[in-house]
Scaffold this motif. Structure first.
Motif, PDB file in Angstrom:
ATOM      1  N   ILE A  14       0.854  -1.201   0.000  1.00  0.00           N
ATOM      2  CA  ILE A  14       0.000   0.000   0.000  1.00  0.00           C
ATOM      3  C   ILE A  14       0.884   1.244   0.000  1.00  0.00           C
ATOM      4  N   GLU A  15       1.924   1.243   0.831  1.00  0.00           N
ATOM      5  CA  GLU A  15       2.867   2.376   0.833  1.00  0.00           C
ATOM      6  C   GLU A  15       3.496   2.548  -0.541  1.00  0.00           C
ATOM      7  N   THR A  16       3.864   1.434  -1.165  1.00  0.00           N
ATOM      8  CA  THR A  16       4.454   1.480  -2.498  1.00  0.00           C
ATOM      9  C   THR A  16       3.477   2.103  -3.493  1.00  0.00           C
ATOM     10  N   CYS A  17       2.214   1.696  -3.411  1.00  0.00           N
ATOM     11  CA  CYS A  17       1.192   2.254  -4.314  1.00  0.00           C
ATOM     12  C   CYS A  17       1.009   3.745  -4.063  1.00  0.00           C
ATOM     13  N   LYS A  18       0.972   4.136  -2.795  1.00  0.00           N
ATOM     14  CA  LYS A  18       0.820   5.557  -2.451  1.00  0.00           C
ATOM     15  C   LYS A  18       2.032   6.354  -2.941  1.00  0.00           C
ATOM     16  N   ASP A  19       3.224   5.761  -2.802  1.00  0.00           N
ATOM     17  CA  ASP A  19       4.430   6.415  -3.335  1.00  0.00           C
ATOM     18  C   ASP A  19       4.300   6.609  -4.839  1.00  0.00           C
ATOM     19  N   GLY A  20       3.833   5.566  -5.537  1.00  0.00           N
ATOM     20  CA  GLY A  20       3.658   5.645  -6.981  1.00  0.00           C
ATOM     21  C   GLY A  20       2.640   6.699  -7.364  1.00  0.00           C
ATOM     22  N   GLU A  21       1.532   6.727  -6.629  1.00  0.00           N
ATOM     23  CA  GLU A  21       0.498   7.734  -6.908  1.00  0.00           C
ATOM     24  C   GLU A  21       1.066   9.139  -6.799  1.00  0.00           C
ATOM     25  N   GLY A  88      16.489  22.069 -14.314  1.00  0.00           N
ATOM     26  CA  GLY A  88      15.446  22.796 -15.027  1.00  0.00           C
ATOM     27  C   GLY A  88      14.235  21.926 -15.332  1.00  0.00           C
ATOM     28  N   LYS A  89      14.148  20.788 -14.672  1.00  0.00           N
ATOM     29  CA  LYS A  89      13.007  19.875 -14.831  1.00  0.00           C
ATOM     30  C   LYS A  89      12.733  19.551 -16.288  1.00  0.00           C
ATOM     31  N   ASP A  90      13.769  19.177 -17.038  1.00  0.00           N
ATOM     32  CA  ASP A  90      13.512  18.769 -18.411  1.00  0.00           C
ATOM     33  C   ASP A  90      12.864  17.384 -18.404  1.00  0.00           C
ATOM     34  N   ASP A  91      12.165  17.071 -19.496  1.00  0.00           N
ATOM     35  CA  ASP A  91      11.372  15.843 -19.548  1.00  0.00           C
ATOM     36  C   ASP A  91      12.218  14.592 -19.332  1.00  0.00           C
ATOM     37  N   GLU A  92      13.431  14.563 -19.873  1.00  0.00           N
ATOM     38  CA  GLU A  92      14.278  13.385 -19.686  1.00  0.00           C
ATOM     39  C   GLU A  92      14.610  13.168 -18.211  1.00  0.00           C
ATOM     40  N   ALA A  93      14.946  14.232 -17.499  1.00  0.00           N
ATOM     41  CA  ALA A  93      15.263  14.117 -16.067  1.00  0.00           C
ATOM     42  C   ALA A  93      14.048  13.620 -15.280  1.00  0.00           C
ATOM     43  N   ILE A  94      12.882  14.140 -15.614  1.00  0.00           N
ATOM     44  CA  ILE A  94      11.656  13.712 -14.938  1.00  0.00           C
ATOM     45  C   ILE A  94      11.406  12.228 -15.195  1.00  0.00           C
ATOM     46  N   LEU A  95      11.562  11.808 -16.444  1.00  0.00           N
ATOM     47  CA  LEU A  95      11.350  10.403 -16.792  1.00  0.00           C
ATOM     48  C   LEU A  95      12.384   9.498 -16.124  1.00  0.00           C
ATOM     49  N   ASN A  96      13.631   9.962 -16.010  1.00  0.00           N
ATOM     50  CA  ASN A  96      14.658   9.186 -15.301  1.00  0.00           C
ATOM     51  C   ASN A  96      14.243   8.941 -13.853  1.00  0.00           C
ATOM     52  N   GLU A  97      13.758   9.979 -13.197  1.00  0.00           N
ATOM     53  CA  GLU A  97      13.347   9.840 -11.795  1.00  0.00           C
ATOM     54  C   GLU A  97      12.109   8.965 -11.669  1.00  0.00           C
ATOM     55  N   CYS A  98      11.207   9.072 -12.615  1.00  0.00           N
ATOM     56  CA  CYS A  98      10.010   8.239 -12.608  1.00  0.00           C
ATOM     57  C   CYS A  98      10.406   6.768 -12.767  1.00  0.00           C
ATOM     58  N   GLU A  99      11.333   6.500 -13.661  1.00  0.00           N
ATOM     59  CA  GLU A  99      11.784   5.120 -13.853  1.00  0.00           C
ATOM     60  C   GLU A  99      12.444   4.593 -12.581  1.00  0.00           C
ATOM     61  N   ARG A 100      13.196   5.430 -11.906  1.00  0.00           N
ATOM     62  CA  ARG A 100      13.836   5.027 -10.664  1.00  0.00           C
ATOM     63  C   ARG A 100      12.764   4.643  -9.627  1.00  0.00           C
ATOM     64  N   GLY A 101      11.697   5.423  -9.566  1.00  0.00           N
ATOM     65  CA  GLY A 101      10.597   5.105  -8.659  1.00  0.00           C
ATOM     66  C   GLY A 101       9.933   3.791  -9.016  1.00  0.00           C
ATOM     67  N   GLU A 102       9.779   3.527 -10.305  1.00  0.00           N
ATOM     68  CA  GLU A 102       9.174   2.264 -10.737  1.00  0.00           C
ATOM     69  C   GLU A 102      10.093   1.078 -10.455  1.00  0.00           C
ATOM     70  N   ASP A 103      11.409   1.305 -10.459  1.00  0.00           N
ATOM     71  CA  ASP A 103      12.348   0.243 -10.064  1.00  0.00           C
ATOM     72  C   ASP A 103      12.099  -0.167  -8.611  1.00  0.00           C
ATOM     73  N   VAL A 104      11.851   0.817  -7.766  1.00  0.00           N
ATOM     74  CA  VAL A 104      11.562   0.542  -6.350  1.00  0.00           C
ATOM     75  C   VAL A 104      10.258  -0.239  -6.229  1.00  0.00           C
ATOM     76  N   ALA A 105       9.246   0.150  -6.983  1.00  0.00           N
ATOM     77  CA  ALA A 105       7.962  -0.551  -6.951  1.00  0.00           C
ATOM     78  C   ALA A 105       8.134  -2.005  -7.403  1.00  0.00           C
ATOM     79  N   LYS A 106       8.905  -2.224  -8.464  1.00  0.00           N
ATOM     80  CA  LYS A 106       9.157  -3.587  -8.935  1.00  0.00           C
ATOM     81  C   LYS A 106       9.756  -4.435  -7.820  1.00  0.00           C
ATOM     82  N   ARG A 107      10.764  -3.901  -7.132  1.00  0.00           N
ATOM     83  CA  ARG A 107      11.419  -4.658  -6.054  1.00  0.00           C
ATOM     84  C   ARG A 107      10.438  -4.958  -4.922  1.00  0.00           C
ATOM     85  N   SER A 108       9.577  -4.000  -4.589  1.00  0.00           N
ATOM     86  CA  SER A 108       8.602  -4.214  -3.510  1.00  0.00           C
ATOM     87  C   SER A 108       7.650  -5.351  -3.857  1.00  0.00           C
ATOM     88  N   TYR A 109       7.156  -5.340  -5.080  1.00  0.00           N
ATOM     89  CA  TYR A 109       6.238  -6.404  -5.509  1.00  0.00           C
ATOM     90  C   TYR A 109       6.952  -7.743  -5.621  1.00  0.00           C
TER      91      TYR A 109
END
Length: 153
Positions: A14-21, A88-109
């Motif tokens: 649930i924490e992982t899902c809330k983090d993802g949200e 400067g919050k460019d799209d690539e940097a944002i996507l890199n951080e999003c992917e990093r967050g999804e890596d954490v979600a994968k490990r949790s599941y």
């Protein structure tokens, strides 16, 4: 696996899902591309729905479901904010951080799926894990697309 262990495992997810949200909402706010913004908003809603489903399972088991994101998730979002100020919050940097967050979600599941969960709960966790993998792959593909477009610019 005893009932308390199942509840604890579900509360971790649930924490992982809330983090993802929250992470997807942050990405939606910061990303410039309208199609990606829509994707992130949709994924945030899916994470909220996944958390609600798991919270109901915890209640069914007689437990108190987690209702907030993790401290680690909050720290990651703060790091994304700080890094965004520098890059400067460019799209690539944002996507890199999003992917990093999804890596954490994968490990949790994956951790949860490694446990002896009751069959009905394992089915839910497997279905949600499939969604996490799809999110991860879509974010990675978008990041690669943005990176390729930069290289051609």
């Amino acid at each position: 696996m005893n009932n308390d262990d199942v509840i604890s495992t579900l509360n971790d997810l649930i924490e992982t899902c809330k983090d993802g949200e929250q992470g997807f909402r942050t990405c939606a706010e910061d990303i410039k591309d309208a199609q990606m913004k829509s994707f992130f908003t949709s994924r945030a809603q899916s994470c909220a729905e996944a958390a609600a489903e798991l919270q109901q399972e915890v209640r069914t088991l007689g437990g108190n479901p987690e209702t907030s994101s993790s401290i680690a998730g909050a720290l990651h979002r703060r790091w994304v904010d700080i890094k965004g100020l520098v890059t400067g919050k460019d799209d690539e940097a944002i996507l890199n951080e999003c992917e990093r967050g999804e890596d954490v979600a994968k490990r949790s599941y994956e951790t949860a799926l490694g446990k002896a969960l009751p069959a009905n709960i394992k089915t839910i966790v497997e279905r949600q894990y499939s969604g996490v993998m799809k999110n991860h792959d879509q974010v990675k593909a978008m990041r690669n697309q943005v990176r390729a477009a930069k290289g051609n610019a």
